[in-house]
Write a protein that holds these residues in place. Sequence first.
Motif, PDB file in Angstrom:
ATOM      1  N   ILE A 181      -6.026   0.796   2.307  1.00 38.58           N
ATOM      2  CA  ILE A 181      -5.070   2.269   2.835  1.00 38.58           C
ATOM      3  C   ILE A 181      -4.911   2.059   4.153  1.00 38.58           C
ATOM      4  O   ILE A 181      -5.752   1.967   4.899  1.00 38.58           O
ATOM      5  N   ILE A 182      -3.779   1.878   4.304  1.00 36.19           N
ATOM      6  CA  ILE A 182      -2.962   1.491   5.952  1.00 36.19           C
ATOM      7  C   ILE A 182      -2.130   2.999   6.075  1.00 36.19           C
ATOM      8  O   ILE A 182      -1.581   3.402   5.290  1.00 36.19           O
ATOM      9  N   TYR A 183      -2.752   3.400   7.131  1.00 39.83           N
ATOM     10  CA  TYR A 183      -2.033   4.787   7.611  1.00 39.83           C
ATOM     11  C   TYR A 183      -0.792   4.260   8.427  1.00 39.83           C
ATOM     12  O   TYR A 183      -1.779   3.613   9.491  1.00 39.83           O
ATOM     13  N   ASN A 184      -0.350   5.201   9.252  1.00 36.94           N
ATOM     14  CA  ASN A 184       0.573   5.164   9.867  1.00 36.94           C
ATOM     15  C   ASN A 184       0.259   5.284  11.412  1.00 36.94           C
ATOM     16  O   ASN A 184      -0.024   6.447  11.754  1.00 36.94           O
ATOM     17  N   ASN A 185       0.924   5.258  12.216  1.00 34.42           N
ATOM     18  CA  ASN A 185       0.527   4.669  13.577  1.00 34.42           C
ATOM     19  C   ASN A 185       1.920   5.634  14.324  1.00 34.42           C
ATOM     20  O   ASN A 185       1.523   5.919  15.612  1.00 34.42           O
ATOM     21  N   ALA A 186       2.837   6.391  13.052  1.00 36.09           N
ATOM     22  CA  ALA A 186       4.179   6.824  14.187  1.00 36.09           C
ATOM     23  C   ALA A 186       4.134   8.140  12.406  1.00 36.09           C
ATOM     24  O   ALA A 186       3.735   8.188  12.011  1.00 36.09           O
ATOM     25  N   GLU A 187       4.519   9.468  13.249  1.00 32.10           N
ATOM     26  CA  GLU A 187       5.169  10.274  12.607  1.00 32.10           C
ATOM     27  C   GLU A 187       5.920  10.049  11.168  1.00 32.10           C
ATOM     28  O   GLU A 187       6.140   9.281  11.323  1.00 32.10           O
ATOM     29  N   GLY A 188       4.902  10.688  10.221  1.00 34.13           N
ATOM     30  CA  GLY A 188       5.982  10.399   8.667  1.00 34.13           C
ATOM     31  C   GLY A 188       5.390   9.576   7.582  1.00 34.13           C
ATOM     32  O   GLY A 188       4.344   8.615   7.563  1.00 34.13           O
ATOM     33  N   ALA A 189       6.148   9.469   6.633  1.00 36.82           N
ATOM     34  CA  ALA A 189       5.844   8.390   5.393  1.00 36.82           C
ATOM     35  C   ALA A 189       5.387   6.735   5.848  1.00 36.82           C
ATOM     36  O   ALA A 189       6.057   6.483   6.907  1.00 36.82           O
ATOM     37  N   LEU A 190       4.851   6.353   5.404  1.00 29.57           N
ATOM     38  CA  LEU A 190       4.571   4.672   5.478  1.00 29.57           C
ATOM     39  C   LEU A 190       5.349   4.090   4.494  1.00 29.57           C
ATOM     40  O   LEU A 190       4.646   3.951   3.244  1.00 29.57           O
ATOM     41  N   SER A 191       6.245   3.497   4.032  1.00 25.44           N
ATOM     42  CA  SER A 191       6.535   2.990   2.949  1.00 25.44           C
ATOM     43  C   SER A 191       7.622   1.220   3.810  1.00 25.44           C
ATOM     44  O   SER A 191       8.119   1.544   4.117  1.00 25.44           O
ATOM     45  N   GLY A 192       5.911   0.259   3.242  1.00 25.74           N
ATOM     46  CA  GLY A 192       6.081  -0.971   3.664  1.00 25.74           C
ATOM     47  C   GLY A 192       5.808  -2.172   3.069  1.00 25.74           C
ATOM     48  O   GLY A 192       6.286  -1.966   1.556  1.00 25.74           O
ATOM     49  N   THR A 193       6.161  -3.382   3.530  1.00 24.55           N
ATOM     50  CA  THR A 193       6.438  -4.436   2.287  1.00 24.55           C
ATOM     51  C   THR A 193       5.453  -5.468   2.675  1.00 24.55           C
ATOM     52  O   THR A 193       5.406  -5.754   3.467  1.00 24.55           O
ATOM     53  N   LEU A 194       4.581  -6.146   1.901  1.00 24.54           N
ATOM     54  CA  LEU A 194       3.883  -7.166   2.432  1.00 24.54           C
ATOM     55  C   LEU A 194       4.697  -8.777   2.100  1.00 24.54           C
ATOM     56  O   LEU A 194       3.853  -9.694   2.557  1.00 24.54           O
ATOM     57  N   GLY A 195       5.983  -8.401   2.510  1.00 22.51           N
ATOM     58  CA  GLY A 195       6.623  -9.523   2.313  1.00 22.51           C
ATOM     59  C   GLY A 195       7.374 -10.426   0.888  1.00 22.51           C
ATOM     60  O   GLY A 195       8.276 -11.425   0.714  1.00 22.51           O
ATOM     61  N   GLU A 196       5.402 -11.485   0.440  1.00 24.77           N
ATOM     62  CA  GLU A 196       5.788 -11.545  -0.947  1.00 24.77           C
ATOM     63  C   GLU A 196       4.272 -11.813  -1.336  1.00 24.77           C
ATOM     64  O   GLU A 196       3.504 -11.223  -0.823  1.00 24.77           O
ATOM     65  N   HIS A 197       4.975 -11.966  -2.805  1.00 23.90           N
ATOM     66  CA  HIS A 197       3.238 -11.962  -3.295  1.00 23.90           C
ATOM     67  C   HIS A 197       2.458 -13.036  -3.280  1.00 23.90           C
ATOM     68  O   HIS A 197       2.750 -13.984  -2.361  1.00 23.90           O
ATOM     69  N   ASN A 198       1.564 -12.456  -3.342  1.00 19.31           N
ATOM     70  CA  ASN A 198       0.196 -13.514  -2.994  1.00 19.31           C
ATOM     71  C   ASN A 198      -0.792 -13.466  -3.756  1.00 19.31           C
ATOM     72  O   ASN A 198      -1.321 -12.270  -3.580  1.00 19.31           O
ATOM     73  N   ASP A 199      -1.857 -14.016  -4.321  1.00 18.79           N
ATOM     74  CA  ASP A 199      -2.413 -13.812  -5.175  1.00 18.79           C
ATOM     75  C   ASP A 199      -4.002 -13.089  -4.841  1.00 18.79           C
ATOM     76  O   ASP A 199      -4.683 -13.353  -5.690  1.00 18.79           O
ATOM     77  N   LYS A 200      -3.754 -13.360  -3.631  1.00 20.83           N
ATOM     78  CA  LYS A 200      -5.128 -13.043  -2.941  1.00 20.83           C
ATOM     79  C   LYS A 200      -5.079 -11.693  -2.514  1.00 20.83           C
ATOM     80  O   LYS A 200      -6.634 -10.802  -1.514  1.00 20.83           O
ATOM     81  N   PHE A 201      -3.726 -11.007  -2.186  1.00 24.34           N
ATOM     82  CA  PHE A 201      -3.732  -9.283  -2.736  1.00 24.34           C
ATOM     83  C   PHE A 201      -4.917  -8.306  -3.055  1.00 24.34           C
ATOM     84  O   PHE A 201      -5.004  -8.935  -4.289  1.00 24.34           O
ATOM     85  N   VAL A 202      -5.221  -7.346  -2.709  1.00 28.28           N
ATOM     86  CA  VAL A 202      -6.354  -7.039  -2.856  1.00 28.28           C
ATOM     87  C   VAL A 202      -5.116  -4.942  -3.161  1.00 28.28           C
ATOM     88  O   VAL A 202      -3.967  -5.131  -2.390  1.00 28.28           O
TER      89      VAL A 202
END
Length: 463
Positions: free
Chosen positions: A181-202
Amino acid sequence: MKKPILSLTLAATLAIGAVSVQAAVKQEPAAKAAQHFHDPFEKKILKAISAENIYENIDYLSKVPRVAGTESEAKAVQFIKEEFESYGYKADVQPFTFYGYTPPSSISLSVDGYEGEWKPQAFTYSVSGNVSGELVLAGLGKKDELSSLDLSGKIALIERGEISFAEKVLNAAEKGAAGVIIYNNAEGALSGTLGEHNDKFVPSAALSKAEGEALLSQIGKTVSLSIVGAETGEKTSHNVIAVKKTTGKKSAANDIIVLGAHHDSVAGAPGANDDASGTAMTLELARVLKNVPADTEIRFVTFGAEEVGLLGSEHYVSTLSDDEISRTVANFNLDMVGSRDAGDLVMLTLDGKPNLVTDLAQKSSEKLNGEPTPYGQGGRSDHVPFAEARIPAALFIHSPSEPWYHTPEDSIDKISKEKLQDTAEIVGTAIYDRARMDQIGPKPKKAPKFKAPDELKTEENIK
Ligand code: BES
Ligand code: ZN
């Protein structure tokens, strides 16, 4: 990269143009403007173009987002094909595959013994999964911070910052974390991308700063994270192609004009202006030009997967033979051509220079509105693969863009019938000007080979 500076004269033209173009439209309705057109077919084209038709088709197309490779894109493709057929064309659907990400259908987060609700967002390219484990504080998720932590089967709580989201997820996964779980360091919601697929992601979710800080008081508790329906894999998108053959025998000029727009949209946006507007305008011009005599072949194409990286137009251009490429004299690209809240019409070419498309449209806009539509430099849409194949190409768009671009607010209520009518008249008469039965249309000057640097594909500069 050297950026062209907005020249003062053009800036003034753009600013003044905004006023005078509109004024010209008001004082000079189509019937009056039509007196500058002497060919009877030009008058017919102007009379036939109906903003109402375009508007109705935008309305139909923009009920839901049309994300490339999804069922809703396939439905739009079917609709476009049937529309072309209803005008008397044979329409071909050209499928192509790409590797893409489907966002999750649902995502949820819970903490044992905690009553409140969490609003996690999935990172693009997060994998699906149902994981639970002890919540562990993992700082910024940097390798050195994690080296002394036991994350095996646990959920890592990480703050945004310093390294990429993907690196945080991979570092935690390497230490055995079941979820992140990654939380924002600035006010507001966080929606981001991991950039590309990786089999090692959880499975990985984002939280706002406020929610992340609330979760800090839950360290040590058991947390469950569920992400359902996300997947990366091969998908199929489609182009739709209708061809108006030349009139009469083979003595015709043998040239080809491609008029196109992309029918896909981004996730979460109904894409009324981006780009149901261009799609519906392509349909209307196909309808209007159907029985007009022409010595130039006109291809009407709606592209899929533009929003994933201009994939449909790249695929289309890649299927053209060298002979077809050299016979293609112009690509008119309609993308975002009807927003009430955008600025005036401009034409953007990849190299910022005028070409046959801008020349033709400046001539027709001058006749219609008393002002030539200005041109500038810009990529970011389906004219790019044409320009890279040295085909004269331009994007027709209103600039500056509306604030609803790529939002759920890009809906039918923001569409201006005046803007649709004006753009369709300029483009329709420009195309006819080149395609009419004169067989002496100006030979296009091929631009020198020009491969767009990446910056140009993502920047818009009015010269
Ligand atoms: N219609 C936009 C392009 C656009 C928007 C051009 C505003 C100029 C001003 C297009 O559909 C789009 O969003 N393109 C992507 C780039 C593409 C390569 C994925 C973009 O600009 O982010
Ligand atoms: Zn677009």
